[in-house]
Motif scaffolding. Structure first.
Motif, short mmCIF file in Angstrom:
data_model
loop_
_atom_site.label_atom_id
_atom_site.label_comp_id
_atom_site.label_asym_id
_atom_site.label_seq_id
_atom_site.Cartn_x
_atom_site.Cartn_y
_atom_site.Cartn_z
N ARG A 203 -10.10 2.07 -50.78
CA ARG A 203 -9.05 1.83 -49.80
C ARG A 203 -9.31 2.63 -48.53
N GLU A 204 -9.71 3.90 -48.69
CA GLU A 204 -9.98 4.74 -47.52
C GLU A 204 -11.18 4.23 -46.73
N VAL A 205 -12.23 3.83 -47.44
CA VAL A 205 -13.41 3.29 -46.74
C VAL A 205 -13.02 2.04 -45.96
N SER A 206 -12.23 1.19 -46.58
CA SER A 206 -11.77 -0.03 -45.91
C SER A 206 -10.99 0.30 -44.64
N GLN A 207 -10.09 1.25 -44.74
CA GLN A 207 -9.26 1.61 -43.58
C GLN A 207 -10.09 2.28 -42.48
N ARG A 208 -10.95 3.20 -42.88
CA ARG A 208 -11.74 3.94 -41.88
C ARG A 208 -12.76 3.07 -41.17
N THR A 209 -13.27 2.06 -41.85
CA THR A 209 -14.26 1.18 -41.23
C THR A 209 -13.63 -0.07 -40.64
N ASN A 210 -12.33 -0.21 -40.83
CA ASN A 210 -11.60 -1.40 -40.37
C ASN A 210 -12.25 -2.67 -40.92
N THR A 211 -12.53 -2.62 -42.22
CA THR A 211 -13.17 -3.74 -42.93
C THR A 211 -12.26 -4.13 -44.08
N LYS A 212 -12.11 -5.41 -44.31
CA LYS A 212 -11.26 -5.86 -45.41
C LYS A 212 -11.74 -5.24 -46.72
N LEU A 213 -10.78 -4.89 -47.57
CA LEU A 213 -11.10 -4.24 -48.84
C LEU A 213 -12.04 -5.09 -49.68
N ARG A 214 -11.84 -6.39 -49.71
CA ARG A 214 -12.70 -7.24 -50.54
C ARG A 214 -14.14 -7.24 -50.02
N VAL A 215 -14.32 -7.07 -48.69
CA VAL A 215 -15.66 -7.00 -48.12
C VAL A 215 -16.33 -5.69 -48.50
N VAL A 216 -15.60 -4.58 -48.39
CA VAL A 216 -16.13 -3.28 -48.80
C VAL A 216 -16.49 -3.33 -50.29
N ALA A 217 -15.62 -3.90 -51.09
CA ALA A 217 -15.88 -4.00 -52.54
C ALA A 217 -17.15 -4.79 -52.81
N ALA A 218 -17.32 -5.91 -52.12
CA ALA A 218 -18.53 -6.72 -52.31
C ALA A 218 -19.78 -5.94 -51.90
N GLN A 219 -19.69 -5.15 -50.84
CA GLN A 219 -20.82 -4.34 -50.40
C GLN A 219 -21.18 -3.29 -51.46
N VAL A 220 -20.16 -2.66 -52.03
CA VAL A 220 -20.39 -1.64 -53.05
C VAL A 220 -21.01 -2.25 -54.31
N VAL A 221 -20.55 -3.42 -54.69
CA VAL A 221 -21.12 -4.09 -55.86
C VAL A 221 -22.58 -4.46 -55.58
N ARG A 222 -22.88 -4.97 -54.39
CA ARG A 222 -24.27 -5.28 -54.02
C ARG A 222 -25.12 -4.02 -54.01
N TRP A 223 -24.54 -2.91 -53.54
CA TRP A 223 -25.25 -1.63 -53.48
C TRP A 223 -25.70 -1.22 -54.88
N ALA A 224 -24.83 -1.41 -55.86
CA ALA A 224 -25.19 -1.06 -57.24
C ALA A 224 -26.33 -1.94 -57.74
N ASP A 225 -26.41 -3.15 -57.23
CA ASP A 225 -27.44 -4.08 -57.70
C ASP A 225 -28.77 -3.89 -56.98
N CYS A 226 -28.74 -3.74 -55.65
CA CYS A 226 -29.99 -3.73 -54.90
C CYS A 226 -30.25 -2.44 -54.12
N GLY A 227 -29.29 -1.54 -54.07
CA GLY A 227 -29.50 -0.26 -53.41
C GLY A 227 -29.22 -0.24 -51.92
N ALA A 228 -28.83 -1.36 -51.35
CA ALA A 228 -28.58 -1.41 -49.91
C ALA A 228 -27.08 -1.36 -49.64
N LEU A 229 -26.70 -0.47 -48.75
CA LEU A 229 -25.30 -0.35 -48.35
C LEU A 229 -25.26 -0.27 -46.84
N PRO A 230 -24.67 -1.26 -46.17
CA PRO A 230 -24.71 -1.30 -44.71
C PRO A 230 -23.93 -0.17 -44.06
#
Length: 122
Positions: free
Chosen positions: A54-81
């Protein structure tokens, strides 16, 4: 004629509501997976994992579901924008000072990737 028009309008409204609920269920699943990633890498409790996202979403002004998708991808491929990576690092450090910054700085590499990258291809 008016009754039929009312029914058509009601059906359209119900279809839209069903579509919204479907999107919400799919989004909820991704958020739950991302909470799992956060608690797995940090040792935080689930409610803290939710708070981190929630904090990452608010601080980056990014929808929570987008941040969540990025974190899930990060666990899979190691890339986090950026800026999600630096913000996640900062928020994790605030919630878990001994681990926070180190967790996000090192790129995740699945087992065996480094060895495959070094070995010449046949």
């Amino acid at each position: 004629m008016t009754e039929q028009h009312d029914l058509v309008g009601r059906i359209a409204a119900l279809q839209e509501e069903v579509d919204q609920l479907r999107r919400a269920v799919a989004s909820h699943a991704v958020v739950d997976q991302a909470i799992g990633v956060v608690i797995a890498v940090s040792g935080l409790r689930p409610e803290q994992g939710w708070e981190v996202l929630r904090e990452v979403s608010q601080r980056t002004n990014t929808k929570l579901r987008v941040v969540a998708a990025q974190v899930v991808r990060w666990a899979d491929c190691g890339a986090l924008p950026e800026p999600t990576r630096t913000t996640l690092s900062t928020v994790l450090a605030a919630h878990h000072p001994p681990l926070g910054r180190a967790l996000v700085r090192r790129p995740y590499r699945p087992w065996g990737v480094a060895e495959r990258e070094r070995s010449p291809r046949a």
